[in-house]
Design an enzyme around this catalytic site. Sequence first.
Site, PDB file in Angstrom:
ATOM      1  N   TYR A  80       0.832  -1.198   0.000  1.00  0.00           N
ATOM      2  CA  TYR A  80       0.000   0.000   0.000  1.00  0.00           C
ATOM      3  C   TYR A  80       0.870   1.252   0.000  1.00  0.00           C
ATOM      4  CZ  TYR A  80       0.841   0.848   5.038  1.00  0.00           C
ATOM      5  OH  TYR A  80       1.418   1.118   6.252  1.00  0.00           O
TER       6      TYR A  80
ATOM      7  N   LYS B 110       6.466  -1.907   1.882  1.00  0.00           N
ATOM      8  CA  LYS B 110       5.264  -1.319   2.511  1.00  0.00           C
ATOM      9  C   LYS B 110       4.122  -2.328   2.405  1.00  0.00           C
ATOM     10  CE  LYS B 110       3.102   3.185   3.259  1.00  0.00           C
ATOM     11  NZ  LYS B 110       3.199   3.193   4.714  1.00  0.00           N
TER      12      LYS B 110
ATOM     13  N   GLU C 136      12.163   2.083  14.153  1.00  0.00           N
ATOM     14  CA  GLU C 136      11.245   3.153  13.740  1.00  0.00           C
ATOM     15  C   GLU C 136       9.983   3.065  14.578  1.00  0.00           C
ATOM     16  OE1 GLU C 136       9.734   2.597   9.716  1.00  0.00           O
ATOM     17  OE2 GLU C 136       9.714   0.435   9.974  1.00  0.00           O
TER      18      GLU C 136
HETATM   19  N1  PDD Z   1       2.711   5.007   7.701  1.00  0.00           N
HETATM   20  N2  PDD Z   1       7.385   3.624   9.040  1.00  0.00           N
HETATM   21  C1  PDD Z   1       6.230   2.939   9.069  1.00  0.00           C
HETATM   22  C2  PDD Z   1       6.216   1.585   9.702  1.00  0.00           C
HETATM   23  C3  PDD Z   1       5.068   3.492   8.502  1.00  0.00           C
HETATM   24  O1  PDD Z   1       3.912   2.806   8.510  1.00  0.00           O
HETATM   25  C4  PDD Z   1       5.131   4.797   7.922  1.00  0.00           C
HETATM   26  C5  PDD Z   1       3.941   5.429   7.287  1.00  0.00           C
HETATM   27  C6  PDD Z   1       6.357   5.467   7.935  1.00  0.00           C
HETATM   28  C7  PDD Z   1       6.510   6.845   7.330  1.00  0.00           C
HETATM   29  O2  PDD Z   1       6.418   6.788   5.924  1.00  0.00           O
HETATM   30  P1  PDD Z   1       5.905   8.036   5.072  1.00  0.00           P
HETATM   31  O3  PDD Z   1       6.707   9.204   5.493  1.00  0.00           O
HETATM   32  O4  PDD Z   1       6.159   7.615   3.668  1.00  0.00           O
HETATM   33  O5  PDD Z   1       4.428   8.197   5.396  1.00  0.00           O
HETATM   34  C8  PDD Z   1       7.469   4.850   8.492  1.00  0.00           C
HETATM   35  C9  PDD Z   1       1.517   5.384   6.964  1.00  0.00           C
HETATM   36  C10 PDD Z   1       1.250   6.847   7.013  1.00  0.00           C
HETATM   37  C11 PDD Z   1       0.342   4.534   7.405  1.00  0.00           C
HETATM   38  O6  PDD Z   1       0.556   3.336   7.536  1.00  0.00           O
HETATM   39  O7  PDD Z   1      -0.756   5.042   7.569  1.00  0.00           O
END
Ligand code: PDD
Length: 286
Positions: free
Chosen positions: A33, A148, A181
């Site tokens: 996703y 992702k 993270e």
């Molecule tokens: N989450 N690390 C994880 C595990 C994440 O799920 C996300 C983002 C990030 C940050 O990625 P980005 O800057 O590309 O949003 C780091 C999204 C927002 C979610 O799952 O809703």
Amino acid sequence: MGCISYVNGRYLPHRRALVHVEDRGYQFADGVYEVFAVANGHPVDEAEHLQRLERSLGALQIAWPMAPAALQLVMREVISRNRIDRFGILYLQVTRGVAARNHAFPRAARSSLVITARRLPPPEPAAARLGVRVITLPDQRWKRCDIKSIGLAANVLGKQAALDAGASEAWMVDDAGLITEGTTSNAWIVTKGGELITRQPDAAILSGITRHAVLALAREHAVRFVERPFSVGEAKAAAEAFLTSTTALVKPVVAIDGTPVGSGGVGPFTERLLDLYLQHLNQAGS
Ligand code: PDD
């Protein structure tokens, strides 16, 4: 007017936006996703998100549901049908498709594509600046957190543990005591010496698009940074800490496991990077 969602070729009212029970996303979390911010009606950092989508699809050997250029058109149509002329969020999910349940790749499934979007009030700087508390807990995830993937059970458990502890996010810690993270965000600290630190993008973290944008802004504005892992102890002793994600933007972290970070308020580095990031968002589409 209710939301309109896209499901495998059709734009549907949200309550009728359904996928089959044998979609492999539902059966195996066999999909990936992306979450895009939409600002001024345009997906923010669209090219970077599509590149990451390509890496995630490639890693799982899932075919693009349509050519990337066509996908961009569908995204725009979903944005427009949901009247997101200012700010919002767009969610896009691709799975290996619908097939009788069997772990092996199906011979003839077509990738499923679902896109949903929501109009939201534009970020308000004063609210964006409010700090959050994080807890730390062991990282229980698989070894390919760079993908992702929609398989997010460990992230869900971590996020709920944070909320149950009166915090907003959990920073996950690997076997060496280093922070990987957050459950939905990337983790950052600023040392007392004024150096910005965030973990390098390896298989232990998702390479966040917000993270990428903040590093580009740091480079542009001559903010000193290093990409390396940091320990829980280092984080608790830091001058400042913050997290980044598409939905949280640049979010000050004011306490880690109940220990105040720095002065326990929002630090000047974080505030500056947040301001720069808000400007970056507002430039979308221009
Ligand atoms: N989450 N690390 C994880 C595990 C994440 O799920 C996300 C983002 C990030 C940050 O990625 P980005 O800057 O590309 O949003 C780091 C999204 C927002 C979610 O799952 O809703």
